[in-house]
Design an enzyme around this catalytic site. Structure first.
Site, PDB file in Angstrom:
ATOM      1  N   ASN A   1       0.846  -1.185   0.000  1.00  0.00           N
ATOM      2  CA  ASN A   1       0.000   0.000   0.000  1.00  0.00           C
ATOM      3  C   ASN A   1       0.887   1.242   0.000  1.00  0.00           C
ATOM      4  O   ASN A   1       1.667   1.453   0.921  1.00  0.00           O
ATOM      5  CB  ASN A   1      -0.909   0.025   1.232  1.00  0.00           C
ATOM      6  CG  ASN A   1      -1.789   1.263   1.256  1.00  0.00           C
ATOM      7  OD1 ASN A   1      -2.504   1.535   0.303  1.00  0.00           O
ATOM      8  ND2 ASN A   1      -1.729   2.022   2.343  1.00  0.00           N
ATOM      9  N   GLU A   2       0.789   2.031  -1.062  1.00  0.00           N
ATOM     10  CA  GLU A   2       1.520   3.290  -1.200  1.00  0.00           C
ATOM     11  C   GLU A   2       3.032   3.132  -1.008  1.00  0.00           C
ATOM     12  O   GLU A   2       3.654   3.879  -0.248  1.00  0.00           O
ATOM     13  CB  GLU A   2       0.963   4.325  -0.230  1.00  0.00           C
ATOM     14  CG  GLU A   2      -0.516   4.600  -0.423  1.00  0.00           C
ATOM     15  CD  GLU A   2      -1.049   5.701   0.483  1.00  0.00           C
ATOM     16  OE1 GLU A   2      -0.339   6.102   1.426  1.00  0.00           O
ATOM     17  OE2 GLU A   2      -2.175   6.159   0.232  1.00  0.00           O
TER      18      GLU A   2
END
Length: 216
Positions: free
Chosen positions: A25-26
């Site tokens: 995630n990110e």
């Protein structure tokens, strides 16, 4: 290898219920905060980005990202080869994203906006879909940008993500810092490796309405 093992444990334990897997995630945001600005553990950075005890903001974020990309590809390969047919799920990655607008209508600022996007989003997406980093990154980072072996490029290209998640937070102006020097302060240095200066205002007018976020 360790990340692939961890992913395999998750696929075995939860694959009968989880149908959408995100490897990271990110990662583009985390890597910058941890290895460019030194705001997240392991808090490594160098001037002008921050005053950490150790680190190299011009090289280490790209080494960390390189390993994350290969870890992503390994987990995708494992899932598609061993689990997807029986579990019926999908696997992808989630990227944090700014959109960049040129501060002026000059060719230099237009190219700066394209360059900033390459360092923000294409940094991760181009290797995942095309097997290598953007041309702009190769040109500016030179030996600070790791190189994929032919085997690693094949691993990336043969194991494409089923989906891409986009977390879009803001749009911002950018000014070119190649044709004219920029006075970058530490808190403005997020995009500095792309040789651009980001700003939320043009001629004193904000690009949009500021959004206040609450701390949790």
């Amino acid at each position: 290898e360790e990340f692939d093992y961890y992913a395999d444990v998750c696929f075995k334990a939860f694959g009968d219920r989880v149908k959408y897997w995100t490897t990271f995630n990110e990662p583009n945001l985390f890597t910058r905060l941890a290895y460019v600005l030194g705001k997240y553990p392991p808090a490594r950075c160098s001037a002008p980005f921050g005053t950490c005890e150790s680190g190299n903001s011009h090289r280490e974020p790209y080494v960390a990202a390189h390993n994350m990309l290969l870890s992503h590809a390994a987990a995708v390969h494992n899932y598609k080869k061993n689990y997807q047919a029986t579990q019926g799920g999908s696997i992808g990655i989630v990227i944090a994203m700014k959109w960049y607008e040129p501060l002026t209508n000059t060719t230099e600022d237009i190219l700066a906006a394209r360059r900033a996007l390459s360092f923000e989003v294409d940094w991760f997406l181009e290797p995942i879909f095309f097997g290598d980093y953007p041309r702009e990154m190769h040109k500016l980072l030179s030996s600070n940008l790791p190189k994929f072996t032919s085997e690693e490029k094949s691993l990336l290209q043969k194991n494409k993500a089923d989906f891409i998640g986009i977390n879009h937070y803001t749009t911002i102006y950018v000014k070119d810092c190649i044709s004219s020097p920029c006075d970058l302060k530490a808190y403005e240095a997020y995009e500095a490796n792309a040789l651009v200066l980001a700003t939320g205002e043009r001629d004193g007018v904000a690009i949009g309405r500021p959004v206040r976020t609450a701390s949790i």
